[in-house]
Scaffold this motif. Structure first.
Motif, PDB file in Angstrom:
ATOM      1  N   GLY A 182      40.773 -35.782   7.077  1.00 19.37           N
ATOM      2  CA  GLY A 182      41.034 -37.160   6.694  1.00 19.37           C
ATOM      3  C   GLY A 182      41.961 -37.299   5.513  1.00 19.37           C
ATOM      4  N   ASP A 183      42.463 -36.175   4.957  1.00 14.60           N
ATOM      5  CA  ASP A 183      43.351 -36.293   3.804  1.00 14.60           C
ATOM      6  C   ASP A 183      44.711 -36.825   4.232  1.00 14.60           C
ATOM      7  N   ASP A 184      45.462 -37.340   3.264  1.00 12.96           N
ATOM      8  CA  ASP A 184      46.752 -37.972   3.566  1.00 12.96           C
ATOM      9  C   ASP A 184      47.900 -36.975   3.583  1.00 12.96           C
ATOM     10  N   PHE A 185      47.843 -35.943   2.737  1.00 11.66           N
ATOM     11  CA  PHE A 185      48.997 -35.051   2.626  1.00 11.66           C
ATOM     12  C   PHE A 185      49.054 -34.048   3.774  1.00 11.66           C
ATOM     13  N   PHE A 186      48.027 -33.234   3.931  1.00  5.16           N
ATOM     14  CA  PHE A 186      48.047 -32.219   4.987  1.00  5.16           C
ATOM     15  C   PHE A 186      47.785 -32.839   6.361  1.00  5.16           C
ATOM     16  N   GLY A 187      46.980 -33.899   6.391  1.00  5.55           N
ATOM     17  CA  GLY A 187      46.652 -34.523   7.662  1.00  5.55           C
ATOM     18  C   GLY A 187      47.687 -35.503   8.164  1.00  5.55           C
ATOM     19  N   ARG A 188      48.603 -35.960   7.271  1.00  5.06           N
ATOM     20  CA  ARG A 188      49.613 -36.918   7.725  1.00  5.06           C
ATOM     21  C   ARG A 188      51.028 -36.533   7.277  1.00  5.06           C
ATOM     22  N   VAL A 189      51.280 -36.513   5.951  1.00  7.05           N
ATOM     23  CA  VAL A 189      52.646 -36.316   5.458  1.00  7.05           C
ATOM     24  C   VAL A 189      53.229 -34.986   5.938  1.00  7.05           C
ATOM     25  N   LEU A 190      52.527 -33.896   5.657  1.00  4.11           N
ATOM     26  CA  LEU A 190      53.063 -32.584   6.032  1.00  4.11           C
ATOM     27  C   LEU A 190      53.055 -32.407   7.546  1.00  4.11           C
ATOM     28  N   ARG A 191      52.034 -32.935   8.201  1.00  6.08           N
ATOM     29  CA  ARG A 191      51.965 -32.826   9.668  1.00  6.08           C
ATOM     30  C   ARG A 191      53.151 -33.535  10.320  1.00  6.08           C
ATOM     31  N   GLU A 192      53.480 -34.729   9.834  1.00  2.00           N
ATOM     32  CA  GLU A 192      54.620 -35.458  10.391  1.00  2.00           C
ATOM     33  C   GLU A 192      55.927 -34.753  10.065  1.00  2.00           C
TER      34      GLU A 192
ATOM     35  N   VAL B  42      44.162 -30.643  10.715  1.00  2.81           N
ATOM     36  CA  VAL B  42      45.195 -31.132  11.637  1.00  2.81           C
ATOM     37  C   VAL B  42      44.582 -31.559  12.964  1.00  2.81           C
ATOM     38  N   ALA B  43      43.469 -30.940  13.356  1.00  7.50           N
ATOM     39  CA  ALA B  43      42.776 -31.378  14.578  1.00  7.50           C
ATOM     40  C   ALA B  43      42.194 -32.770  14.382  1.00  7.50           C
ATOM     41  N   GLY B  44      41.658 -33.011  13.181  1.00  9.51           N
ATOM     42  CA  GLY B  44      41.131 -34.343  12.881  1.00  9.51           C
ATOM     43  C   GLY B  44      42.215 -35.388  12.883  1.00  9.51           C
ATOM     44  N   ALA B  45      43.417 -35.011  12.402  1.00 12.64           N
ATOM     45  CA  ALA B  45      44.557 -35.940  12.380  1.00 12.64           C
ATOM     46  C   ALA B  45      44.990 -36.277  13.801  1.00 12.64           C
ATOM     47  N   LYS B  46      44.903 -35.330  14.733  1.00 10.48           N
ATOM     48  CA  LYS B  46      45.275 -35.589  16.119  1.00 10.48           C
ATOM     49  C   LYS B  46      44.398 -36.674  16.711  1.00 10.48           C
TER      50      LYS B  46
ATOM     51  N   PRO C 281      59.712 -49.231   7.387  1.00 13.66           N
ATOM     52  CA  PRO C 281      58.401 -49.840   7.091  1.00 13.66           C
ATOM     53  C   PRO C 281      57.365 -48.806   6.653  1.00 13.66           C
ATOM     54  N   ASN C 282      57.341 -47.647   7.303  1.00 16.39           N
ATOM     55  CA  ASN C 282      56.406 -46.580   6.943  1.00 16.39           C
ATOM     56  C   ASN C 282      57.180 -45.278   6.785  1.00 16.39           C
ATOM     57  N   PRO C 283      57.814 -45.093   5.633  1.00 17.31           N
ATOM     58  CA  PRO C 283      58.653 -43.909   5.442  1.00 17.31           C
ATOM     59  C   PRO C 283      57.838 -42.625   5.528  1.00 17.31           C
ATOM     60  N   PRO C 284      58.414 -41.535   6.078  1.00 21.56           N
ATOM     61  CA  PRO C 284      57.688 -40.271   6.163  1.00 21.56           C
ATOM     62  C   PRO C 284      57.345 -39.690   4.805  1.00 21.56           C
ATOM     63  N   ILE C 285      58.148 -40.030   3.798  1.00 22.74           N
ATOM     64  CA  ILE C 285      57.868 -39.591   2.430  1.00 22.74           C
ATOM     65  C   ILE C 285      58.395 -40.650   1.468  1.00 22.74           C
ATOM     66  N   THR C 286      57.586 -41.038   0.499  1.00 22.67           N
ATOM     67  CA  THR C 286      58.015 -42.056  -0.457  1.00 22.67           C
ATOM     68  C   THR C 286      58.828 -41.407  -1.572  1.00 22.67           C
TER      69      THR C 286
ATOM     70  N   GLN D 202      55.642 -21.936   1.990  1.00 24.77           N
ATOM     71  CA  GLN D 202      54.402 -21.377   2.530  1.00 24.77           C
ATOM     72  C   GLN D 202      53.483 -22.462   3.088  1.00 24.77           C
ATOM     73  N   LEU D 203      53.463 -23.627   2.447  1.00 25.62           N
ATOM     74  CA  LEU D 203      52.664 -24.731   2.973  1.00 25.62           C
ATOM     75  C   LEU D 203      53.200 -25.186   4.329  1.00 25.62           C
ATOM     76  N   LEU D 204      54.522 -25.236   4.474  1.00 28.73           N
ATOM     77  CA  LEU D 204      55.119 -25.582   5.770  1.00 28.73           C
ATOM     78  C   LEU D 204      54.728 -24.562   6.830  1.00 28.73           C
ATOM     79  N   GLU D 205      54.753 -23.291   6.474  1.00 27.80           N
ATOM     80  CA  GLU D 205      54.404 -22.231   7.419  1.00 27.80           C
ATOM     81  C   GLU D 205      52.931 -22.318   7.815  1.00 27.80           C
ATOM     82  N   LEU D 206      52.067 -22.592   6.843  1.00 32.22           N
ATOM     83  CA  LEU D 206      50.643 -22.744   7.143  1.00 32.22           C
ATOM     84  C   LEU D 206      50.392 -23.934   8.067  1.00 32.22           C
ATOM     85  N   GLU D 207      51.090 -25.027   7.821  1.00 32.16           N
ATOM     86  CA  GLU D 207      50.913 -26.229   8.648  1.00 32.16           C
ATOM     87  C   GLU D 207      51.375 -25.959  10.080  1.00 32.16           C
TER      88      GLU D 207
END
Length: 294
Positions: free
Chosen positions: A147-157, A289-293, A247-252, A213-218
Motif C-alpha cells: 500500500g505504499d506510494d513510492f514502491f507500490g506506485r511511483v517506482l512501479r509506474e 508490487v502484487a498488492g499494487a496490481k 493531471p497525475n504526473p508520474p513524478i512531481t 539498484q532500486l530500479l533493478e529490485l523493482e
C-alpha cells in the motif's frame, strides 16, 4: 493510555494505530472525514482547521498525540505550508501540556532544502522543538510496505511505462528504505513511554541501495526484464516540469528534487533504542508490487 493519531487512516497511520491497539491502548484515528479505517476509533480531525483539532483533543483527552499528517504533492489549498507547517502549529497548540507528542517528519527535512516538501518539514520541526512539549521527532527514509506510494506506485509506474527504464543521471544517489513495521514500532515505543524524550531520530532500514539498484529490485519483483537507460540530469531538469503539466504526473517536482538529493542515514541509534526488527526491502517487495496490481 489514550492516544490520538492525526492521519490515522493513511498507509503509515493504519500501521501505527494497529500497533498501538495491539499494545492495549485506546486509540483514535483522526482524518479529515472522520472515516473508518484500521483498528482505531474514527474521529474527524482536519489539521488545517484549528477548531477541528481542538474539538478532537477535547473529545479524546489524550495522554499522547501522534502527528502524522503529510502530503507528497500540493493540490489547491492543501499546500506544504498549510498542511506541514500551519497544521503542525495547530496540533501543537491543542496538545495537553503534560501529554507526550510524537512527530512524523522526513529524512532530509531542512528549512534550506531545494524541495518544498523537505523545507516545510524542516520548518515544522522547528515549531516542535520550540513548543515546550515532551516530544520525539522521527525522520523516516522511504517507507515500504503493501500500500505504499513510492514502491507500490511511483517506482512501479516508472519501470512499467515504457520499453526502457529511465534512470535519473548516473543512478548512484543512495537510499536506505525502512519498513512500515519498523516505523510503527518506533512511534508506538515513543508514544507510550518517555523513550527518546526531546530527541530526533532518523528511521532507516538495514541496507543501503543506489537508485539504480532500486530500479533493478523493482524490475525483478515485477518479473520484468528491460534495459535501464541513464537520462542526463540536464534533460530530466527539462522533462520533469513538463510532466507536471499532466493531471497525475508520474513524478512531481518535489519528488524529483528529493530523489536527486538521495535519502540515507545510519539506522542507529533508533534501531537499538526502540528495538526495531529491521525488515529488508527485497523480502517484501514482491508482496508490495502484487498488492499494487490489485
Amino acid at each position: 493510555m489514550k492516544i490520538l493519531v492525526t492521519g490515522g487512516t493513511g498507509f503509515v497511520g493504519q500501521a501505527i494505530v494497529g500497533e498501538l491497539v495491539a499494545r492495549g491502548h485506546a486509540v483514535w484515528a483522526g482524518s479529515r472525514e472522520g472515516k473508518e479505517g484500521g483498528a482505531g476509533q474514527p474521529i474527524r480531525l482536519d489539521v488545517t482547521d484549528p477548531a477541528s483539532v481542538l474539538n478532537a483533543v477535547a473529545q479524546t483527552d489524550p495522554d499522547a498525540v501522534v502527528h502524522l499528517v503529510g502530503i507528497i504533492a500540493e493540490k489547491g489549498a492543501q499546500t506544504f505550508q498549510a498542511v506541514h507547517v500551519d497544521g503542525t502549529r495547530h496540533v501543537l497548540a491543542a496538545v495537553p501540556r503534560g501529554a507526550r507528542y510524537v512527530h512524523m517528519s522526513a529524512l532530509g527535512a531542512d528549512v534550506d532544502s531545494a524541495s518544498g516538501y523537505s523545507a516545510s518539514k524542516g520548518r515544522a520541526e522547528t515549531l516542535v522543538r520550540e513548543s515546550g512539549l515532551r516530544y520525539t521527532i522521527f525522520e523516516p527514509s522511504l517507507i515500504f510496505g503493501v500500500g505504499d506510494d513510492f514502491f507500490g506506485r511511483v517506482l512501479r509506474e516508472l519501470v512499467s511505462a515504457a520499453p526502457i527504464v529511465p534512470q535519473i543521471g548516473d543512478g548512484t544517489f543512495p537510499f536506505r528504505p525502512v519498513s512500515v513495521q519498523d516505523v510503527a514500532q518506533a512511534f508506538a515505543g515513543a508514544a507510550e513511554t518517555d523513550t527518546g524524550l526531546n530527541e530526533t531520530y532518523a528511521l532507516t532500514g538495514p541496507e543501503e541501495y543506489t537508485f539504480r539498484q532500486l530500479l533493478e529490485l523493482e524490475l525483478d519483483a515485477l518479473g520484468k526484464k528491460k534495459p535501464i537507460v541513464p537520462v542526463p540530469i540536464v534533460l530530466m531538469n527539462l522533462a520533469v516540469p513538463l510532466m507536471n503539466l499532466l493531471p497525475n504526473p508520474p513524478i512531481t517536482k518535489d519528488q524529483y528534487a528529493m530523489l536527486k538529493e538521495g535519502n540515507t542515514a545510519p539506522n542507529e541509534p533508533a534501531r537499538t533504542v526502540f528495538n526495531l526488527p529491521m525488515l529488508k526491502l527485497p523480502d517484501h517487495l514482491p508482496q508490495i508490487v502484487a498488492g499494487a496490481k490489485g
